[in-house]
Scaffold this motif. Structure first.
Motif, PDB file in Angstrom:
ATOM      1  N   ARG A  15       0.827  -1.199   0.000  1.00 30.52           N
ATOM      2  CA  ARG A  15       0.000   0.000   0.000  1.00 30.52           C
ATOM      3  C   ARG A  15       0.868   1.258   0.000  1.00 30.52           C
ATOM      4  O   ARG A  15       0.603   2.200  -0.740  1.00 30.52           O
ATOM      5  CB  ARG A  15      -0.911  -0.006   1.224  1.00 30.52           C
ATOM      6  CG  ARG A  15      -2.221   0.703   0.958  1.00 30.52           C
ATOM      7  CD  ARG A  15      -2.993   0.921   2.224  1.00 30.52           C
ATOM      8  NE  ARG A  15      -2.541   2.137   2.864  1.00 30.52           N
ATOM      9  CZ  ARG A  15      -2.541   2.307   4.178  1.00 30.52           C
ATOM     10  NH1 ARG A  15      -2.918   1.339   4.982  1.00 30.52           N
ATOM     11  NH2 ARG A  15      -2.135   3.437   4.684  1.00 30.52           N
ATOM     12  N   LEU A  16       1.929   1.231   0.816  1.00 27.27           N
ATOM     13  CA  LEU A  16       2.823   2.395   0.853  1.00 27.27           C
ATOM     14  C   LEU A  16       3.398   2.671  -0.526  1.00 27.27           C
ATOM     15  O   LEU A  16       3.485   3.815  -0.966  1.00 27.27           O
ATOM     16  CB  LEU A  16       3.968   2.153   1.834  1.00 27.27           C
ATOM     17  CG  LEU A  16       3.738   2.440   3.304  1.00 27.27           C
ATOM     18  CD1 LEU A  16       5.011   2.180   4.081  1.00 27.27           C
ATOM     19  CD2 LEU A  16       3.312   3.875   3.522  1.00 27.27           C
TER      20      LEU A  16
ATOM     21  N   SER B 152       2.132   1.827  -3.421  1.00 25.67           N
ATOM     22  CA  SER B 152       1.120   2.286  -4.378  1.00 25.67           C
ATOM     23  C   SER B 152       0.725   3.742  -4.129  1.00 25.67           C
ATOM     24  O   SER B 152       0.179   4.396  -4.998  1.00 25.67           O
ATOM     25  CB  SER B 152      -0.108   1.388  -4.317  1.00 25.67           C
ATOM     26  OG  SER B 152      -0.889   1.735  -3.202  1.00 25.67           O
ATOM     27  N   ASP B 153       0.999   4.254  -2.930  1.00 27.70           N
ATOM     28  CA  ASP B 153       0.630   5.633  -2.622  1.00 27.70           C
ATOM     29  C   ASP B 153       1.633   6.663  -3.138  1.00 27.70           C
ATOM     30  O   ASP B 153       1.366   7.858  -3.105  1.00 27.70           O
ATOM     31  CB  ASP B 153       0.474   5.810  -1.106  1.00 27.70           C
ATOM     32  CG  ASP B 153      -0.814   5.189  -0.616  1.00 27.70           C
ATOM     33  OD1 ASP B 153      -1.619   4.797  -1.467  1.00 27.70           O
ATOM     34  OD2 ASP B 153      -1.009   5.096   0.605  1.00 27.70           O
ATOM     35  N   VAL B 154       2.798   6.213  -3.574  1.00 24.96           N
ATOM     36  CA  VAL B 154       3.786   7.158  -4.101  1.00 24.96           C
ATOM     37  C   VAL B 154       3.384   7.538  -5.522  1.00 24.96           C
ATOM     38  O   VAL B 154       3.032   6.673  -6.308  1.00 24.96           O
ATOM     39  CB  VAL B 154       5.188   6.504  -4.091  1.00 24.96           C
ATOM     40  CG1 VAL B 154       6.214   7.414  -4.709  1.00 24.96           C
ATOM     41  CG2 VAL B 154       5.583   6.151  -2.681  1.00 24.96           C
ATOM     42  N   PRO B 155       3.376   8.834  -5.853  1.00 21.59           N
ATOM     43  CA  PRO B 155       3.020   9.215  -7.232  1.00 21.59           C
ATOM     44  C   PRO B 155       3.943   8.567  -8.259  1.00 21.59           C
ATOM     45  O   PRO B 155       5.153   8.585  -8.095  1.00 21.59           O
ATOM     46  CB  PRO B 155       3.163  10.729  -7.240  1.00 21.59           C
ATOM     47  CG  PRO B 155       3.509  11.152  -5.880  1.00 21.59           C
ATOM     48  CD  PRO B 155       3.644   9.982  -5.006  1.00 21.59           C
ATOM     49  N   LYS B 156       3.342   8.013  -9.310  1.00 25.46           N
ATOM     50  CA  LYS B 156       4.131   7.294 -10.321  1.00 25.46           C
ATOM     51  C   LYS B 156       4.272   8.144 -11.581  1.00 25.46           C
ATOM     52  O   LYS B 156       3.461   9.012 -11.831  1.00 25.46           O
ATOM     53  CB  LYS B 156       3.409   5.997 -10.691  1.00 25.46           C
ATOM     54  CG  LYS B 156       3.226   5.046  -9.547  1.00 25.46           C
ATOM     55  CD  LYS B 156       4.448   4.193  -9.382  1.00 25.46           C
ATOM     56  CE  LYS B 156       4.570   3.556  -8.017  1.00 25.46           C
ATOM     57  NZ  LYS B 156       3.394   3.051  -7.425  1.00 25.46           N
TER      58      LYS B 156
ATOM     59  N   TRP C 176      -1.490   6.058 -11.938  1.00 23.96           N
ATOM     60  CA  TRP C 176      -1.588   6.175 -10.484  1.00 23.96           C
ATOM     61  C   TRP C 176      -3.026   5.912 -10.088  1.00 23.96           C
ATOM     62  O   TRP C 176      -3.925   6.628 -10.507  1.00 23.96           O
ATOM     63  CB  TRP C 176      -1.164   7.576 -10.063  1.00 23.96           C
ATOM     64  CG  TRP C 176      -0.787   7.700  -8.625  1.00 23.96           C
ATOM     65  CD1 TRP C 176      -0.224   6.750  -7.840  1.00 23.96           C
ATOM     66  CD2 TRP C 176      -0.947   8.854  -7.803  1.00 23.96           C
ATOM     67  NE1 TRP C 176      -0.001   7.246  -6.575  1.00 23.96           N
ATOM     68  CE2 TRP C 176      -0.439   8.531  -6.522  1.00 23.96           C
ATOM     69  CE3 TRP C 176      -1.452  10.134  -7.998  1.00 23.96           C
ATOM     70  CZ2 TRP C 176      -0.432   9.421  -5.472  1.00 23.96           C
ATOM     71  CZ3 TRP C 176      -1.432  11.017  -6.946  1.00 23.96           C
ATOM     72  CH2 TRP C 176      -0.924  10.668  -5.696  1.00 23.96           C
ATOM     73  N   ASP C 177      -3.238   4.872  -9.280  1.00 25.10           N
ATOM     74  CA  ASP C 177      -4.591   4.456  -8.937  1.00 25.10           C
ATOM     75  C   ASP C 177      -5.102   5.257  -7.747  1.00 25.10           C
ATOM     76  O   ASP C 177      -4.638   5.088  -6.625  1.00 25.10           O
ATOM     77  CB  ASP C 177      -4.571   2.961  -8.617  1.00 25.10           C
ATOM     78  CG  ASP C 177      -5.963   2.423  -8.444  1.00 25.10           C
ATOM     79  OD1 ASP C 177      -6.908   3.147  -8.807  1.00 25.10           O
ATOM     80  OD2 ASP C 177      -6.094   1.292  -7.960  1.00 25.10           O
ATOM     81  N   LEU C 178      -6.085   6.147  -7.990  1.00 26.51           N
ATOM     82  CA  LEU C 178      -6.582   7.009  -6.916  1.00 26.51           C
ATOM     83  C   LEU C 178      -7.753   6.394  -6.169  1.00 26.51           C
ATOM     84  O   LEU C 178      -8.235   6.942  -5.195  1.00 26.51           O
ATOM     85  CB  LEU C 178      -7.015   8.354  -7.496  1.00 26.51           C
ATOM     86  CG  LEU C 178      -5.946   9.435  -7.602  1.00 26.51           C
ATOM     87  CD1 LEU C 178      -6.520  10.657  -8.265  1.00 26.51           C
ATOM     88  CD2 LEU C 178      -5.379   9.803  -6.256  1.00 26.51           C
TER      89      LEU C 178
END
Lengths: 335, 270
Positions: free
Chosen positions: B253-254, B256-260, B265-267
């Motif tokens: 989760r951490l 996936s929360d970083v902007p790619k 980027w899955d919001l």
């Protein structure tokens, strides 16, 4: 082309220090934001991002002074208005602002609902409190904030929650332009994502027509905004769409900024970060030629003498360098 | 990796509890850790996961509720002020906010001179002291000639944080604890500071404990990574193991929360 919501032409503002020196923190900046679009502003600390945000609101307090240029919001020219008119009719309704220190913006002795009452009563003095509560509740729930927040004090909320509450309060009057000045720099990644989701939500539901997002985190800008503008020492050095700016930066400074991106993806560990050497120039005594010349890897003898203007290139992009864009791109490819 | 690896700092069942009874709050919950000499260790977690509490316990700034901390394989003893001072010659810290880390009334020269005096340089001639200070400043890409006779508030945030590293360079501690040293600094100076921390490790062999919420930074800089959630380590290992082949859901989760920038980027996940 959509309708132009915010149009700025050749805006210059300055700070006058107590020794009487002029510091031009925003120098000849032009930009347009269309309806439903967002613009990102990137740059190092001290490059004039936050001053630009303050200047855009037309709300000048010493030591900040207006020098020249036009700002029009939805067709209304605000640079000619009196400060009092701006405060009463523009701020909050047309332009809303989220400050950098939004975490400390809430008075700890007041409940959240009383801030909202304050904001609404400043513009519509006769609205009854019950109506305000219902409206605020509806808005908060739509934005994914629990309605119980309204009856709490700010000390009871966590950092991310506080930030989102401030955003909800400042957009309660559905402004046309939202200026967000580093809204997520003090938050951890998960809360940051929630803030971004909320801003997107506001745009999608039409509560704000357009947005200006200021940050130094480039991967964030790529995910949030449509266009990116890079500033250096008070000037715009490059403008383009988010995709162009991230993958094919033209100006050596933008290239340097992109080189400092860190993402947790395979293979990025061994790539050496290429930070830009040196520090930005002192705005009190600016160099004669290009302001970036001292730190630039592609510097020529001409750069240090002649000032450089913005040059158009390709499809609506512009950059500030005397070297041709194609040559710069070739240079980056050979690095 | 070195063949012979000495333990620098380790802990067993380290626990910190704030409050009593109903209001009991377990900030750090029974954690074990082994930090080896010369390693660069990252501790990653959200706000409120207990990173800073752990850091304060390592520094000896707060008491430990339960458990033991070992320094160089010996039980750490900081029962008296004298012993505490001796411990602090071995461990130093850089904090998040460079603006409040300096004494506003002291000039930069005296900040650096203090460090030299503390490491037995009191009797050195002034020339030698200046030479040492110049060396330390050039290590962090600052010019001593420009800094002399200035106050800390005349510098930018990035410069202040770099001066902090110059201090560490003069003090030469065994362990450096960096608590979010880059979170108040813009992205461009951040790269410089990370590089300097890595140089510091290579030059004087300091063990660096890097505390951050940005998993991207942890991947770039560290040898081993500890992921912390609600006061517990949910995952630990080398940077490759933890971040590229992560097992725990929290780590995923951490990340996936970083902007790619190379993928969508899955919001919807928050």
């Amino acid at each position: 082309m959509g309708k132009k919501i915010l149009e700025v032409k050749n805006l210059t503002t300055k700070y006058i220090t107590r020794f009487g020196e002029n510091v031009y923190a925003v120098d000849d900046v032009s930009l347009t934001v269309e309806e439903g679009k967002s613009l990102g502003i990137a740059g190092e600390s001290g490059c004039g991002k936050s001053t630009l945000a303050l200047s855009l609101m037309g709300y000048y307090f010493p030591p900040l002074h207006y020098t020249s240029g036009d700002i029009s919001v939805d067709g209304k020219l605000i640079t000619q208005m009196k400060p009092d008119t701006i405060r009463k009719s523009i701020l909050g309704k047309e332009i809303a602002y989220i400050p950098q220190a939004a975490m400390n913006a809430l008075n700890p002795t007041q409940k959240i609902i009383s801030f909202i009452e304050d904001v609404i009563h400043a513009h519509e003095p006769k609205m009854p409190k019950n109506d305000i509560y219902d409206m605020a509740k509806k808005r908060f729930e739509e934005l994914g904030l629990p309605a119980t927040v309204l009856n709490q004090h700010s000390v009871e909320l966590s950092g991310g929650m506080k930030q989102r509450t401030v955003i909800a309060i400042s957009t309660i009057l559905s402004p046309k332009v939202l200026i967000a000045d580093e809204p997520s720099s003090a938050l951890d990644v998960t809360s940051q994502k929630m803030v971004i989701k909320m801003l997107r939500n506001l745009m999608d539901k039409g509560y704000i027509k357009s947005m200006i997002f200021i940050t130094h985190e480039l991967p964030l800008l790529y995910n949030v905004t449509d266009d990116i503008m890079v500033m250096y020492a008070g000037q715009v050095v490059e403008k383009g769409t988010a995709k162009e700016m991230i993958f094919t930066p033209t100006h050596p400074y933008s290239k340097g900024l992109m080189g400092s991106i860190i993402v947790p993806e395979e293979g990025t560990r061994d790539v050496k970060l290429c930070a830009i050497p040196g520090t930005p120039p002192n705005l009190k005594k600016l160099p004669g030629g290009c302001r970036f010349a001292k730190r630039c890897a592609y510097v020529t003898s001409e750069c240090k003498v002649n000032p450089v203007g913005l040059r158009e290139y390709g499809d609506g992009r512009s950059y500030r360098c005397i070297i041709d864009a194609e040559k710069l791109q070739e240079g980056y490819a050979n690095e | 990796m070195n063949n012979k690896r000495n333990l620098c700092l380790s802990g067993k069942n380290v626990t910190k509890v704030f409050g009593l009874g109903n209001k009991k709050n377990v900030a750090v919950d029974n954690v074990d850790f082994e930090f080896y000499e010369g390693d660069l260790i990252s501790i990653v977690g959200e706000s409120g996961s207990g990173k800073t509490t752990l850091a304060k316990m390592l520094l000896g700034l707060t008491k430990i509720t339960k458990g033991e901390i070992f320094f160089q394989d010996k039980l750490r003893d900081i029962s008296t002020h004298k012993k505490k001072k001796e411990y602090w010659t071995n461990i130093q810290a850089i904090f998040q906010d460079p603006f409040s880390a300096y004494n506003t009334f002291l000039k930069i020269d005296s900040v650096l001179l203090d460090c030299i005096n503390m490491r037995g340089g009191k009797h050195f001639a002034m020339d030698k002291k200046i030479q040492l200070m110049t060396e330390a400043c050039s290590f962090v890409n600052l010019k001593y000639a420009e800094l002399t006779n200035k106050y800390p508030f005349e510098l930018s945030g990035g410069q202040m944080q770099r001066l902090m590293i110059a201090r560490i360079f003069l003090l030469k501690p065994k362990i450096l604890l960096a608590d979010e040293p880059t979170s108040m600094i813009d992205a461009c100076s951040r790269a410089t500071i990370l590089d300097m921390l890595m140089n510091l490790r290579n030059e004087i062999g300091t063990t660096i404990i890097f505390i951050t919420h940005d998993i991207g930074l942890a991947y770039y800089i560290s040898d081993s990574v500890y992921i912390m959630e609600h006061g517990k380590f949910v995952e630990r290992g080398t940077a490759e193991e933890v971040i590229i082949h992560s097992k725990a859901d929290y780590t995923k989760r951490l990340i996936s929360d970083v902007p790619k920038i190379h993928e969508e980027w899955d919001l919807t996940t928050v």
